[in-house]
Design an enzyme around this catalytic site. Structure first.
Site, PDB file in Angstrom:
ATOM      1  N   GLY A  32       1.005  -1.235  -0.053  1.00  0.00           N
ATOM      2  CA  GLY A  32       0.132  -0.010  -0.063  1.00  0.00           C
ATOM      3  C   GLY A  32       0.742   1.296   0.005  1.00  0.00           C
ATOM      4  O   GLY A  32       2.256   1.219   0.320  1.00  0.00           O
ATOM      5  N   PRO A  61       2.606   4.981   1.142  1.00  0.00           N
ATOM      6  CA  PRO A  61       3.129   5.253   2.415  1.00  0.00           C
ATOM      7  C   PRO A  61       2.032   5.761   3.466  1.00  0.00           C
ATOM      8  O   PRO A  61       1.077   6.518   2.931  1.00  0.00           O
ATOM      9  CB  PRO A  61       4.160   6.285   2.089  1.00  0.00           C
ATOM     10  CG  PRO A  61       4.679   6.006   0.699  1.00  0.00           C
ATOM     11  CD  PRO A  61       3.272   5.350   0.163  1.00  0.00           C
ATOM     12  N   HIS A 120     -10.505  30.795 -11.628  1.00  0.00           N
ATOM     13  CA  HIS A 120     -10.625  29.491 -11.488  1.00  0.00           C
ATOM     14  C   HIS A 120     -11.991  29.062 -10.717  1.00  0.00           C
ATOM     15  O   HIS A 120     -12.740  28.413 -11.084  1.00  0.00           O
ATOM     16  CB  HIS A 120      -9.669  29.118 -10.508  1.00  0.00           C
ATOM     17  CG  HIS A 120      -8.330  29.200 -11.048  1.00  0.00           C
ATOM     18  ND1 HIS A 120      -7.811  28.049 -12.078  1.00  0.00           N
ATOM     19  CD2 HIS A 120      -6.847  29.335 -10.744  1.00  0.00           C
ATOM     20  CE1 HIS A 120      -6.677  27.926 -12.405  1.00  0.00           C
ATOM     21  NE2 HIS A 120      -6.118  29.012 -11.792  1.00  0.00           N
ATOM     22  N   GLU A 174      -7.367  33.855  -9.230  1.00  0.00           N
ATOM     23  CA  GLU A 174      -8.219  32.926  -8.390  1.00  0.00           C
ATOM     24  C   GLU A 174      -9.578  32.998  -8.639  1.00  0.00           C
ATOM     25  O   GLU A 174     -10.429  32.079  -8.538  1.00  0.00           O
ATOM     26  CB  GLU A 174      -7.771  33.051  -6.953  1.00  0.00           C
ATOM     27  CG  GLU A 174      -6.362  32.902  -6.571  1.00  0.00           C
ATOM     28  CD  GLU A 174      -5.841  31.525  -6.975  1.00  0.00           C
ATOM     29  OE1 GLU A 174      -6.750  30.619  -6.935  1.00  0.00           O
ATOM     30  OE2 GLU A 174      -4.688  31.391  -7.229  1.00  0.00           O
ATOM     31  N   ASP A 190      -0.448  25.845 -13.913  1.00  0.00           N
ATOM     32  CA  ASP A 190      -1.900  25.352 -14.613  1.00  0.00           C
ATOM     33  C   ASP A 190      -1.538  24.814 -15.983  1.00  0.00           C
ATOM     34  O   ASP A 190      -2.292  23.970 -16.474  1.00  0.00           O
ATOM     35  CB  ASP A 190      -2.851  26.587 -14.620  1.00  0.00           C
ATOM     36  CG  ASP A 190      -2.990  27.157 -13.127  1.00  0.00           C
ATOM     37  OD1 ASP A 190      -3.014  26.242 -12.299  1.00  0.00           O
ATOM     38  OD2 ASP A 190      -3.388  28.197 -12.888  1.00  0.00           O
ATOM     39  N   LYS A 223       0.575   0.154   7.453  1.00  0.00           N
ATOM     40  CA  LYS A 223       0.894  -1.351   7.261  1.00  0.00           C
ATOM     41  C   LYS A 223       1.747  -1.915   8.516  1.00  0.00           C
ATOM     42  O   LYS A 223       1.467  -2.984   8.931  1.00  0.00           O
ATOM     43  CB  LYS A 223       1.791  -1.249   6.099  1.00  0.00           C
ATOM     44  CG  LYS A 223       1.129  -0.979   4.751  1.00  0.00           C
ATOM     45  CD  LYS A 223       1.928  -1.183   3.546  1.00  0.00           C
ATOM     46  CE  LYS A 223       3.267  -0.174   3.621  1.00  0.00           C
ATOM     47  NZ  LYS A 223       2.765   1.317   3.278  1.00  0.00           N
TER      48      LYS A 223
END
Length: 679
Positions: free
Chosen positions: A223, A225, A449, A446, A522, A229
């Site tokens: 899996g 990090p 976006h 921004e 972007d 585990k």
């Protein structure tokens, strides 16, 4: 009546002496394990001083040393009473009361005896036996230092001696040291259920053996990090109440060939003597990398260690109650001999948790945290897609630290929001000075976006827009919050994601008539997304249902230096043209969206310059009040859900969220920022 605590033994004079000399009390670990090795410098200084004082006391008397000329003068004056002449020195006693001893170095003086007889001095010779001085000067110090060395070797333990290179360095945790059970683990229910069988075998092996069954010899935890585990392996040991041998794969390999193989043998011998138990090898890829991968030559020590591990696992009797568990996040580079049935014949995937798993993990880590009544862990889990267990633990801790910094009694939702921003985007830089022009560019960037994200059908809802710098080079960011976990992405969803990525760049074009370097990241991500659509997903009508990106080959059987490019130069040119076409169409589409909502763009940018942060609900209210009546700008595509093409988006209808290969990205505009740029 409270139970009586065990009384501590009284402090002895030796303890006080050791404390005054800087010595520390020997720590004892739980389960009767030996203490951590340590060497005190006083163990060397004190014996050295004692030996020096011993030599001074025995070899040198407390007498006055005088020059030879003064000795001759005392003889001529008749002050010398008795005299002893040695081959190298002359010692004697002065006449009179009280007697005074002296010593002088003998020189070559042939008339000395005649002069002594003339002045009637009693003298005698002496034969010097050097055996005692030799013993005190050489043998005794050697014996003392040998005893000190033996004492230090015993303190260092059996695995730290000079001849202990071949000893295993595994850390042994006794039954009472586990403290971790399956109740402390959440979000990986499938992996936990797989390992319950291992626990049941360690607790009741007869249940399986009487039917002829056997437990898998090896369990490999695979899996990303931070998914838990190692924690899962320790929970198995805690549930089964057995000793737990923990060691890293890199601790087997040394510069001397054969040392790692000897350590493997010693580890399995120790485990067999304490069965039933668990051997856990963390970061197995450091030891079990596929042999023959390096065409320039192999690592003999690592390969011999791997061969010994294969032999021990293959010839190990599972009925002895010893189970081998390992963890890795790179299973594709493991040697195929490790993965075959009979060795690591069971692989357990420990994947990233979904929203339910994240909520359960947050509940575990917040047990000792005083949460405010308005904190909804379900909402926090929804805002953290892609987070693993370690990320969520860090998130809860950051929220608690922020609340403590503000001298609050409880941790509120505000601290969790700020902690998410801090973990994802980095440290907030409120003191960074930006000029008016740059701040205005970031505000419109921004805003572009955010408006595009709320205008297209398949983008995640906007949660927050901010122009406060964060992290290394982020001058602003737009957070989008998924509504649910998704694992597939359609072509329309990818095109909407592409449009959101280009929203900031297009806003700069419309408002300022020129562009800045802030859109570099972007554009890079938009190009990568368009390339994946063309070369990997077969989403280009011109190139057809063909993939041009070769998948990453597993390293089990290296194919040499083959070129990753498996198509012609003409086809490569067509791919570049198709990528440019997709990006340009998305560019024109975004220009239309922002042109229709130019008033909202200006209003939102002005509000950002004043407040520096705007919530997504405020943006949706502004779009609703604008009543632009613009048609939905989503492209017509066979893969869409069949919604009317000109249906306008509303604030009450949240768009479906896109997911897929890029689902591991937590937020679109909060990673991989270019230098000097912004999201």
């Amino acid at each position: 009546m409270p139970a009586n605590d065990p009384q501590e033994p009284p402090e002895t004079i030796f303890d006080k002496l050791r404390s005054s000399l800087g010595g520390q009390e020997e720590p004892r670990r739980k389960g009767g394990q030996p203490p951590t090795p340590g060497i005190n410098i006083w163990y060397i200084i004190i014996p050295f001083l004692l030996i020096t004082l011993l030599q001074q006391f025995f070899l040198f008397s407390k007498v006055e040393t005088i020059p030879y000329s003064q000795f001759k003068q005392w003889v001529a004056e008749g002050k010398v009473g008795t005299l002893t002449i040695d081959p190298e020195v002359i010692s004697g006693t002065l006449a009179g009361e009280p007697a005074k001893d002296f010593i002088t170095v003998r020189v070559n003086d042939p008339d000395l005896v005649k002069e002594l007889e003339r002045h009637k001095v009693t003298y005698s010779g002496r034969y010097q036996n050097k055996f005692l001085s030799f013993i005190l000067a050489w043998v005794v110090p050697l014996v003392i230092f040998f005893l000190i060395w033996r004492y230090l070797m015993k303190r260092m333990g059996p695995g730290m001696g000079v001849m202990s290179f071949s000893k295993s360095r595994a850390k042994i945790f006794a039954e009472t040291e586990g403290g971790i059970t399956f109740e402390d683990i959440a979000g990986i229910d499938e992996a936990r259920d797989e390992l319950r069988e291992v626990v049941e075998f360690l607790g009741n092996p007869q249940k399986f053996m009487k039917l002829g069954g056997r437990i898998p010899k090896g369990v490999l935890l695979v899996g990303p990090p931070g998914t838990g585990k190692t924690l899962l392996a320790r929970a198995v040991a805690g549930e089964a109440k057995v000793p737990f041998f923990s060691i890293s794969g890199s601790e087997f390999v040394e510069m001397f060939v054969g040392v790692g193989a000897a350590r493997v043998r010693d580890l399995f011998n120790q485990a067999a003597s304490q069965a039933p138990c668990i051997i856990f090898i963390d970061e197995l890829d450091a030891l079990g990398k596929a042999r023959g991968m390096n065409v320039f030559g192999g690592n003999d020590e690592r390969e011999q260690t791997l061969n010994q591990l294969l032999v021990e696992m293959d010839g190990f009797d599972t009925n002895q109650g010893v189970i081998i568990m390992s963890a890795t996040n790179r299973p594709e580079i493991l040697d195929p001999a490790l993965l075959r049935p009979g060795r690591f014949d069971r692989q357990v995937l420990v994947d990233r948790p979904d929203i339910n798993g994240r909520e359960a993990i947050l509940k575990i880590h917040s047990k000792k945290v005083l949460l405010g009544p308005e904190v909804d862990l379900r909402k926090v889990a929804g805002r953290t897609p892609g987070f693993v267990g370690s990320d969520l633990a860090n998130l809860v801790n950051e929220a608690a630290l922020l609340a403590a910094r503000k001298n609050k009694e409880t941790v509120d939702a505000t601290e969790f929001d700020e902690a998410i921003d801090r973990v994802v985007g980095g440290l907030e830089k409120k003191n960074r000075v930006m000029n008016v022009q740059e701040k205005e560019i970031v505000a419109f960037h921004e805003s572009g976006h955010a408006i595009v994200a709320e205008s297209v059908r398949y983008a995640d809802p906007v949660h927050k827009i901010s122009i406060i710098p964060r992290g290394i080079a982020a001058l602003g960011y737009t957070q989008q919050q998924p509504t649910e976990d998704r694992y597939l992405m359609t072509r329309s969803e990818l095109l909407d994601r592409l449009a959101v990525l280009l929203g900031g760049r297009v806003a700069e074009e419309l408002v300022f008539g020129e562009i800045s370097t802030g859109a570099q990241n972007d554009l890079q991500r938009a190009t990568d997304l368009a390339r994946s659509m063309v070369t990997e997903y077969g989403m280009s009508e011109r190139l057809g249902l063909v993939t041009y990106e070769r998948p990453r080959q597993p390293m089990f059987a290296p194919e040499g230096f083959s070129s990753p490019k498996a198509f012609s130069e003409q086809k490569s040119a067509e791919i570049d043209q198709e990528i440019s076409r997709i990006v340009e169409e998305a560019h024109q589409r975004v220009r239309g969206i922002l042109a229709e909502r130019r008033q909202v763009l200006d209003t939102l940018a002005r509000l950002l310059k004043e407040c520096e942060s705007v919530q997504g609900d405020e943006l949706r209210r502004m779009l609703s009040e604008a009543k632009t009546g613009a048609a939905d700008s989503s492209p017509v595509d066979p893969l869409t859900t069949g919604a009317p093409e000109n249906e306008a988006p509303t604030a009450d209808t949240p768009p479906a969220q896109p997911t897929g290969k890029q689902r591991n990205e937590r937020y679109r505009h909060l990673s991989n920022y270019p230098k000097g740029g912004h999201a």
